[in-house]
Design a protein around this motif. Structure first.
Motif, PDB file in Angstrom:
ATOM      1  N   ILE A  50       0.865  -1.178   0.000  1.00  0.00           N
ATOM      2  CA  ILE A  50       0.000   0.000   0.000  1.00  0.00           C
ATOM      3  C   ILE A  50       0.904   1.232   0.000  1.00  0.00           C
ATOM      4  N   PRO A  51       1.023   1.916  -1.148  1.00  0.00           N
ATOM      5  CA  PRO A  51       1.902   3.087  -1.219  1.00  0.00           C
ATOM      6  C   PRO A  51       1.481   4.167  -0.224  1.00  0.00           C
ATOM      7  N   TYR A  52       2.464   4.832   0.350  1.00  0.00           N
ATOM      8  CA  TYR A  52       2.175   5.893   1.323  1.00  0.00           C
ATOM      9  C   TYR A  52       1.430   7.068   0.702  1.00  0.00           C
ATOM     10  N   ASN A  53       1.522   7.229  -0.609  1.00  0.00           N
ATOM     11  CA  ASN A  53       0.835   8.368  -1.234  1.00  0.00           C
ATOM     12  C   ASN A  53      -0.629   8.049  -1.566  1.00  0.00           C
ATOM     13  N   GLN A  54      -1.116   6.909  -1.098  1.00  0.00           N
ATOM     14  CA  GLN A  54      -2.525   6.546  -1.252  1.00  0.00           C
ATOM     15  C   GLN A  54      -3.119   6.330   0.136  1.00  0.00           C
ATOM     16  N   PRO A  55      -4.398   6.632   0.304  1.00  0.00           N
ATOM     17  CA  PRO A  55      -5.017   6.352   1.603  1.00  0.00           C
ATOM     18  C   PRO A  55      -5.133   4.840   1.823  1.00  0.00           C
ATOM     19  N   LEU A  56      -5.103   4.434   3.078  1.00  0.00           N
ATOM     20  CA  LEU A  56      -5.312   3.016   3.370  1.00  0.00           C
ATOM     21  C   LEU A  56      -6.709   2.623   2.895  1.00  0.00           C
ATOM     22  N   PRO A  57      -6.835   1.481   2.234  1.00  0.00           N
ATOM     23  CA  PRO A  57      -8.150   1.014   1.798  1.00  0.00           C
ATOM     24  C   PRO A  57      -8.887   0.374   2.984  1.00  0.00           C
ATOM     25  N   VAL A  58      -9.444   1.215   3.840  1.00  0.00           N
ATOM     26  CA  VAL A  58      -9.996   0.786   5.122  1.00  0.00           C
ATOM     27  C   VAL A  58     -11.036  -0.321   4.964  1.00  0.00           C
ATOM     28  N   LYS A  59     -11.995  -0.116   4.082  1.00  0.00           N
ATOM     29  CA  LYS A  59     -13.066  -1.105   3.903  1.00  0.00           C
ATOM     30  C   LYS A  59     -12.474  -2.448   3.456  1.00  0.00           C
ATOM     31  N   LEU A  60     -11.561  -2.426   2.528  1.00  0.00           N
ATOM     32  CA  LEU A  60     -10.935  -3.651   2.029  1.00  0.00           C
ATOM     33  C   LEU A  60     -10.125  -4.339   3.122  1.00  0.00           C
ATOM     34  N   ILE A  61      -9.382  -3.575   3.904  1.00  0.00           N
ATOM     35  CA  ILE A  61      -8.603  -4.161   5.002  1.00  0.00           C
ATOM     36  C   ILE A  61      -9.547  -4.833   5.995  1.00  0.00           C
ATOM     37  N   ARG A  62     -10.643  -4.167   6.330  1.00  0.00           N
ATOM     38  CA  ARG A  62     -11.631  -4.767   7.254  1.00  0.00           C
ATOM     39  C   ARG A  62     -12.178  -6.078   6.680  1.00  0.00           C
ATOM     40  N   GLU A  63     -12.470  -6.095   5.386  1.00  0.00           N
ATOM     41  CA  GLU A  63     -13.009  -7.302   4.754  1.00  0.00           C
ATOM     42  C   GLU A  63     -11.981  -8.430   4.778  1.00  0.00           C
ATOM     43  N   ILE A  64     -10.732  -8.105   4.539  1.00  0.00           N
ATOM     44  CA  ILE A  64      -9.673  -9.115   4.552  1.00  0.00           C
ATOM     45  C   ILE A  64      -9.485  -9.662   5.962  1.00  0.00           C
ATOM     46  N   VAL A  65      -9.495  -8.796   6.952  1.00  0.00           N
ATOM     47  CA  VAL A  65      -9.368  -9.262   8.340  1.00  0.00           C
ATOM     48  C   VAL A  65     -10.552 -10.152   8.704  1.00  0.00           C
ATOM     49  N   ALA A  66     -11.762  -9.769   8.321  1.00  0.00           N
ATOM     50  CA  ALA A  66     -12.946 -10.603   8.596  1.00  0.00           C
ATOM     51  C   ALA A  66     -12.813 -11.962   7.914  1.00  0.00           C
ATOM     52  N   PHE A  67     -12.292 -11.981   6.705  1.00  0.00           N
ATOM     53  CA  PHE A  67     -12.041 -13.229   5.973  1.00  0.00           C
ATOM     54  C   PHE A  67     -11.090 -14.115   6.771  1.00  0.00           C
ATOM     55  N   ARG A  68     -10.001 -13.514   7.273  1.00  0.00           N
ATOM     56  CA  ARG A  68      -9.012 -14.275   8.046  1.00  0.00           C
ATOM     57  C   ARG A  68      -9.594 -14.762   9.375  1.00  0.00           C
ATOM     58  N   VAL A  69     -10.401 -13.942  10.044  1.00  0.00           N
ATOM     59  CA  VAL A  69     -11.030 -14.371  11.296  1.00  0.00           C
ATOM     60  C   VAL A  69     -11.911 -15.590  11.024  1.00  0.00           C
ATOM     61  N   LYS A  70     -12.673 -15.530   9.952  1.00  0.00           N
ATOM     62  CA  LYS A  70     -13.542 -16.657   9.594  1.00  0.00           C
ATOM     63  C   LYS A  70     -12.721 -17.913   9.301  1.00  0.00           C
ATOM     64  N   GLN A  71     -11.621 -17.757   8.583  1.00  0.00           N
ATOM     65  CA  GLN A  71     -10.733 -18.899   8.300  1.00  0.00           C
ATOM     66  C   GLN A  71     -10.236 -19.539   9.588  1.00  0.00           C
ATOM     67  N   VAL A  72      -9.760 -18.710  10.497  1.00  0.00           N
ATOM     68  CA  VAL A  72      -9.210 -19.219  11.751  1.00  0.00           C
ATOM     69  C   VAL A  72     -10.305 -19.888  12.585  1.00  0.00           C
ATOM     70  N   GLU A  73     -11.481 -19.301  12.613  1.00  0.00           N
ATOM     71  CA  GLU A  73     -12.595 -19.890  13.376  1.00  0.00           C
ATOM     72  C   GLU A  73     -12.993 -21.247  12.806  1.00  0.00           C
ATOM     73  N   GLN A  74     -12.967 -21.397  11.489  1.00  0.00           N
ATOM     74  CA  GLN A  74     -13.347 -22.650  10.853  1.00  0.00           C
ATOM     75  C   GLN A  74     -12.348 -23.766  11.122  1.00  0.00           C
ATOM     76  N   LYS A  75     -11.095 -23.397  11.419  1.00  0.00           N
ATOM     77  CA  LYS A  75     -10.058 -24.390  11.689  1.00  0.00           C
ATOM     78  C   LYS A  75     -10.108 -24.908  13.121  1.00  0.00           C
ATOM     79  N   ARG A  76     -10.894 -24.258  13.962  1.00  0.00           N
ATOM     80  CA  ARG A  76     -10.962 -24.661  15.367  1.00  0.00           C
ATOM     81  C   ARG A  76     -11.671 -25.957  15.551  1.00  0.00           C
TER      82      ARG A  76
END
Length: 118
Positions: free
Chosen positions: A92-118
């Motif tokens: 993520i280049p510093y001259n661009q804003p963080l893609p907040v919505k996309l980052i949240r979606e990716i984190v939610a995806f990872r949380v779901k992955q980890v929960e499914q492995k339990r």
């Protein structure tokens, strides 16, 4: 490379602009995964849940590296077209804003992955 003992120490060592972006990412990850614990892994800030790292991030000279593992890179490929990516990395280049919505979606995806492995 200096070995850090905490995310706070890592951030304190950064130049101002990089630190500001990293602090925004830190807060965003804490909000996106409230049950996760902040850790250092491979000398990078990360969040961990149920014993597994969800995502990492690290500063580079011209970008913030976001490391969500390979699966989200594939799952969100169409939304990541404007970013340099590799198997498990999003730059993520510093001259661009963080893609907040996309980052949240990716984190939610990872949380779901980890929960499914339990």
């Amino acid at each position: 490379m200096k070995k850090y003992t905490s995310v706070t120490a890592y951030l304190a060592d950064l130049p101002t602009m990089q630190r500001e972006v990293a602090e925004v990412m830190r807060d965003l990850l804490a909000d996106a995964a409230p049950d996760a614990t902040e850790v250092l892994s491979y000398n990078m800030p990360a969040i961990k849940q149920n014993g597994q790292v969800l995502v990492y991030f690290a500063t580079a000279q011209k970008h913030l590296g976001f490391y969500p593992t390979p699966d989200p890179i594939e799952a969100f490929a169409s939304q990541l077209k404007g970013f340099q990516t590799s198997k498990g990395t999003i730059q993520i280049p510093y001259n661009q804003p963080l893609p907040v919505k996309l980052i949240r979606e990716i984190v939610a995806f990872r949380v779901k992955q980890v929960e499914q492995k339990r």
